[in-house]
Design a protein around this motif. Structure first.
Motif, PDB file in Angstrom:
ATOM      1  N   ALA A 235       1.441  17.772  49.152  1.00  0.00           N
ATOM      2  CA  ALA A 235       1.938  17.598  50.520  1.00  0.00           C
ATOM      3  C   ALA A 235       1.917  16.122  50.897  1.00  0.00           C
ATOM      4  CB  ALA A 235       1.091  18.429  51.485  1.00  0.00           C
ATOM      5  N   GLY A 236       0.881  15.404  50.409  1.00  0.00           N
ATOM      6  CA  GLY A 236       0.762  13.978  50.714  1.00  0.00           C
ATOM      7  C   GLY A 236       1.973  13.193  50.227  1.00  0.00           C
ATOM      8  N   SER A 237       2.412  13.459  48.972  1.00  0.00           N
ATOM      9  CA  SER A 237       3.568  12.681  48.480  1.00  0.00           C
ATOM     10  C   SER A 237       4.844  13.078  49.202  1.00  0.00           C
ATOM     11  CB  SER A 237       3.737  12.768  46.964  1.00  0.00           C
ATOM     12  OG  SER A 237       3.046  13.818  46.426  1.00  0.00           O
ATOM     13  N   LEU A 238       4.960  14.359  49.592  1.00  0.00           N
ATOM     14  CA  LEU A 238       6.158  14.771  50.340  1.00  0.00           C
ATOM     15  C   LEU A 238       6.217  14.025  51.683  1.00  0.00           C
ATOM     16  CD1 LEU A 238       5.957  18.625  49.656  1.00  0.00           C
ATOM     17  CD2 LEU A 238       7.761  17.089  48.865  1.00  0.00           C
ATOM     18  N   ILE A 239       5.059  13.923  52.330  1.00  0.00           N
ATOM     19  CA  ILE A 239       4.999  13.254  53.641  1.00  0.00           C
ATOM     20  C   ILE A 239       5.363  11.774  53.487  1.00  0.00           C
ATOM     21  CG2 ILE A 239       3.405  12.583  55.523  1.00  0.00           C
ATOM     22  CD1 ILE A 239       1.939  15.325  54.913  1.00  0.00           C
ATOM     23  N   GLU A 240       4.843  11.188  52.412  1.00  0.00           N
ATOM     24  CA  GLU A 240       5.122   9.776  52.155  1.00  0.00           C
ATOM     25  C   GLU A 240       6.614   9.569  51.850  1.00  0.00           C
ATOM     26  OE1 GLU A 240       1.880   8.363  49.869  1.00  0.00           O
ATOM     27  OE2 GLU A 240       2.843   6.397  49.568  1.00  0.00           O
ATOM     28  N   LEU A 241       7.165  10.443  50.989  1.00  0.00           N
ATOM     29  CA  LEU A 241       8.586  10.347  50.631  1.00  0.00           C
ATOM     30  C   LEU A 241       9.487  10.487  51.852  1.00  0.00           C
ATOM     31  CD1 LEU A 241       8.939  12.472  47.367  1.00  0.00           C
ATOM     32  CD2 LEU A 241       9.599  10.068  47.683  1.00  0.00           C
ATOM     33  N   ALA A 242       9.037  11.303  52.806  1.00  0.00           N
ATOM     34  CA  ALA A 242       9.843  11.531  54.012  1.00  0.00           C
ATOM     35  C   ALA A 242       9.655  10.404  55.027  1.00  0.00           C
ATOM     36  CB  ALA A 242       9.471  12.871  54.625  1.00  0.00           C
ATOM     37  N   GLY A 243       8.828   9.429  54.678  1.00  0.00           N
ATOM     38  CA  GLY A 243       8.640   8.264  55.553  1.00  0.00           C
ATOM     39  C   GLY A 243       7.778   8.555  56.771  1.00  0.00           C
ATOM     40  N   MET A 244       6.916   9.544  56.651  1.00  0.00           N
ATOM     41  CA  MET A 244       6.107   9.920  57.814  1.00  0.00           C
ATOM     42  C   MET A 244       4.693   9.312  57.774  1.00  0.00           C
ATOM     43  SD  MET A 244       8.469  11.752  59.051  1.00  0.00           S
ATOM     44  CE  MET A 244       7.838  12.542  60.487  1.00  0.00           C
ATOM     45  N   LYS A 245       4.382   8.593  56.716  1.00  0.00           N
ATOM     46  CA  LYS A 245       3.054   7.974  56.597  1.00  0.00           C
ATOM     47  C   LYS A 245       2.823   7.008  57.763  1.00  0.00           C
ATOM     48  CE  LYS A 245       0.489   5.437  53.083  1.00  0.00           C
ATOM     49  NZ  LYS A 245       0.486   5.153  51.665  1.00  0.00           N
ATOM     50  N   GLY A 246       1.682   7.104  58.398  1.00  0.00           N
ATOM     51  CA  GLY A 246       1.333   6.143  59.450  1.00  0.00           C
ATOM     52  C   GLY A 246       1.897   6.460  60.820  1.00  0.00           C
ATOM     53  N   ILE A 247       2.727   7.519  60.942  1.00  0.00           N
ATOM     54  CA  ILE A 247       3.293   7.773  62.273  1.00  0.00           C
ATOM     55  C   ILE A 247       2.196   8.285  63.215  1.00  0.00           C
ATOM     56  CG2 ILE A 247       5.644   8.197  61.408  1.00  0.00           C
ATOM     57  CD1 ILE A 247       5.143  11.195  62.304  1.00  0.00           C
ATOM     58  N   GLU A 248       2.433   8.085  64.512  1.00  0.00           N
ATOM     59  CA  GLU A 248       1.390   8.388  65.501  1.00  0.00           C
ATOM     60  C   GLU A 248       1.947   9.253  66.611  1.00  0.00           C
ATOM     61  OE1 GLU A 248      -0.104   4.688  67.028  1.00  0.00           O
ATOM     62  OE2 GLU A 248      -0.247   3.813  65.013  1.00  0.00           O
ATOM     63  N   TYR A 249       1.051   9.970  67.244  1.00  0.00           N
ATOM     64  CA  TYR A 249       1.412  10.663  68.501  1.00  0.00           C
ATOM     65  C   TYR A 249       0.146  10.731  69.338  1.00  0.00           C
ATOM     66  CZ  TYR A 249       3.463  13.752  71.881  1.00  0.00           C
ATOM     67  OH  TYR A 249       3.931  14.269  73.059  1.00  0.00           O
ATOM     68  N   GLY A 250       0.190  10.179  70.533  1.00  0.00           N
ATOM     69  CA  GLY A 250      -1.018  10.144  71.375  1.00  0.00           C
ATOM     70  C   GLY A 250      -2.160   9.497  70.604  1.00  0.00           C
ATOM     71  N   GLY A 251      -3.289  10.173  70.563  1.00  0.00           N
ATOM     72  CA  GLY A 251      -4.449   9.618  69.854  1.00  0.00           C
ATOM     73  C   GLY A 251      -4.521  10.027  68.391  1.00  0.00           C
ATOM     74  N   ALA A 252      -3.443  10.632  67.869  1.00  0.00           N
ATOM     75  CA  ALA A 252      -3.467  11.110  66.476  1.00  0.00           C
ATOM     76  C   ALA A 252      -2.556  10.269  65.604  1.00  0.00           C
ATOM     77  CB  ALA A 252      -3.020  12.570  66.423  1.00  0.00           C
ATOM     78  N   LYS A 253      -2.959  10.118  64.338  1.00  0.00           N
ATOM     79  CA  LYS A 253      -2.180   9.267  63.419  1.00  0.00           C
ATOM     80  C   LYS A 253      -2.217   9.844  62.003  1.00  0.00           C
ATOM     81  CE  LYS A 253      -2.503   4.534  61.592  1.00  0.00           C
ATOM     82  NZ  LYS A 253      -1.318   3.795  61.820  1.00  0.00           N
ATOM     83  N   VAL A 254      -1.067   9.809  61.335  1.00  0.00           N
ATOM     84  CA  VAL A 254      -1.041  10.185  59.913  1.00  0.00           C
ATOM     85  C   VAL A 254      -1.677   9.027  59.139  1.00  0.00           C
ATOM     86  CG1 VAL A 254       0.426  10.693  57.914  1.00  0.00           C
ATOM     87  CG2 VAL A 254       1.040  11.608  60.162  1.00  0.00           C
TER      88      VAL A 254
END
Ligand code: FAD
Length: 302
Positions: A235-254
């Motif tokens: 799942a980690g590599s899929l998230i990275e491939l989709a460019g979602m690494k580091g994205i944030e919402y409120g007080g939460a962050k990938v």
């Protein structure tokens, strides 16, 4: 029935402790969640049976929590009763030959360290998983190619009628992060079949596993891997491939360090984490057409 009355009745049924209006933030590693109406800390299996029976009679929802390391509790908290096996009576360990019998409330790391000291091998590859024995069996926790069901022999639990049951490992239907036969049951004890081995070797494996985690996983407030791996892809590599690494919402962050971790930066609400999870799922679907399924459990009310 009024909250006050319920807590009073629960006290009559439990020789352990009953608390009211407890913040669930303190009981999850993600540190989010509203208040639980009642928190029960039973002092023996008889208490667990009586509490579950009471809940059944009063139509009071109940939920068993280990150390909350795979849970996101919503901001509206939990209506009903949370049961915690934190009393020392549920954290005992007994060894007979190569069979280890252990309470469902014991932290897995304590079990593994104790087994190492006695030269017993079987669970050391799971070192670093921050759950209780009960929570790890319920989730069929795994790491380094090994899952907990592989060493498990039997489970003693309290069922939804408040009766004691002993289940053989084979009767439980374990799968990837699931144990179908344990739904609505409270694991109070488990037996593991271990192998005698050299303490030094076990110790070395534990150190390697812990070091590997320190190198690859972020510190801070998290619930471990948020999504299950999918179709053999991490799942980690899929998230990275989709460019979602580091994205944030409120007080939460990938996490920048491990894309399958969401970090509470300190002030996140459960709703921030859930929103961020949805964004990640959407991003991975849009880019890669893979549906990510949560590994963490989301419970409670909005
Ligand atoms: C930093 C970090 C790293 C992690 N690494 C891993 C990993 O490598 N592999 C892995 O598999 N998981 C990992 N996890 C997730 C988590 O530790 C596991 O899922 C663990 O099994 C959860 O145990 P718990 O006691 O915290 O259960 P909880 O999170 O409290 O509960 C999880 C589920 O188990 C049930 N449950 C809890 N106790 C009992 C009981 N006594 N009887 C019946 N049901 C019970 C709960 O009702 C709930 O459904 C990680 C988490 C963190 C925070």
């Amino acid at each position: 029935m009024k909250k006050r009355m319920l807590a009073d009745i629960a006290k009559e049924h439990c020789s352990g402790k009953i608390f009211e209006n407890i913040s669930m933030k303190l009981y999850t590693t993600m540190h989010v969640g509203g208040f639980a109406q009642i928190v029960a800390v039973p002092a023996g299996f008889e208490d667990v049976c009586k509490l579950v029976q009471l809940a059944g009679q009063e139509k009071l929802p109940w939920y068993i929590i280990g150390c909350g390391s795979n849970l996101i509790i919503k901001d509206g908290g939990i209506e009903g009763m949370v049961i915690l096996l934190s009393d020392p009576v549920f954290c005992k360990m007994h060894v007979s030959g190569n069979i280890v019998r252990v309470g469902g409330g014991l932290f897995l790391w304590k079990l593994i360290d104790n087994m190492r000291d006695r030269g017993l091998s079987g669970l050391e590859l799971l070192s670093g998983i921050p759950g209780t024995v009960g929570g790890c069996i319920r989730m069929n926790a795994g790491a380094n190619g090994k899952t907990i069901d592989e060493t498990l022999l039997t489970v003693k639990c309290v069922n939804s009628k408040g009766e004691l049951e002993v289940l053989d490992q084979k009767a439980i239907s374990f799968d990837y992060r699931s144990a179908q036969g344990l739904v609505d049951k409270i694991i109070i004890e488990a037996e593991f079949a271990c192998a005698h081995s050299d303490t030094g070797n076990i110790s070395q494996t534990i150190s390697i596993c812990r070091l590997k985690r320190r190198k690859s996983q972020p510190g801070g407030l998290s619930a471990g891997c948020i999504f299950k791996n999918s179709e053999g892809l991490s799942a980690g590599s899929l998230i990275e491939l989709a460019g979602m690494k580091g994205i944030e919402y409120g007080g939460a962050k990938v996490s920048e360090r491990h894309s399958n971790f969401i970090i509470n930066r300190g002030d996140a609400k459960a709703s921030d984490i859930i929103k961020l999870m949805e964004k990640v799922q959407e991003g991975v679907w849009n880019k890669l057409k893979v549906k990510l399924e949560p590994e963490v459990l989301i419970i409670g009310r909005d």
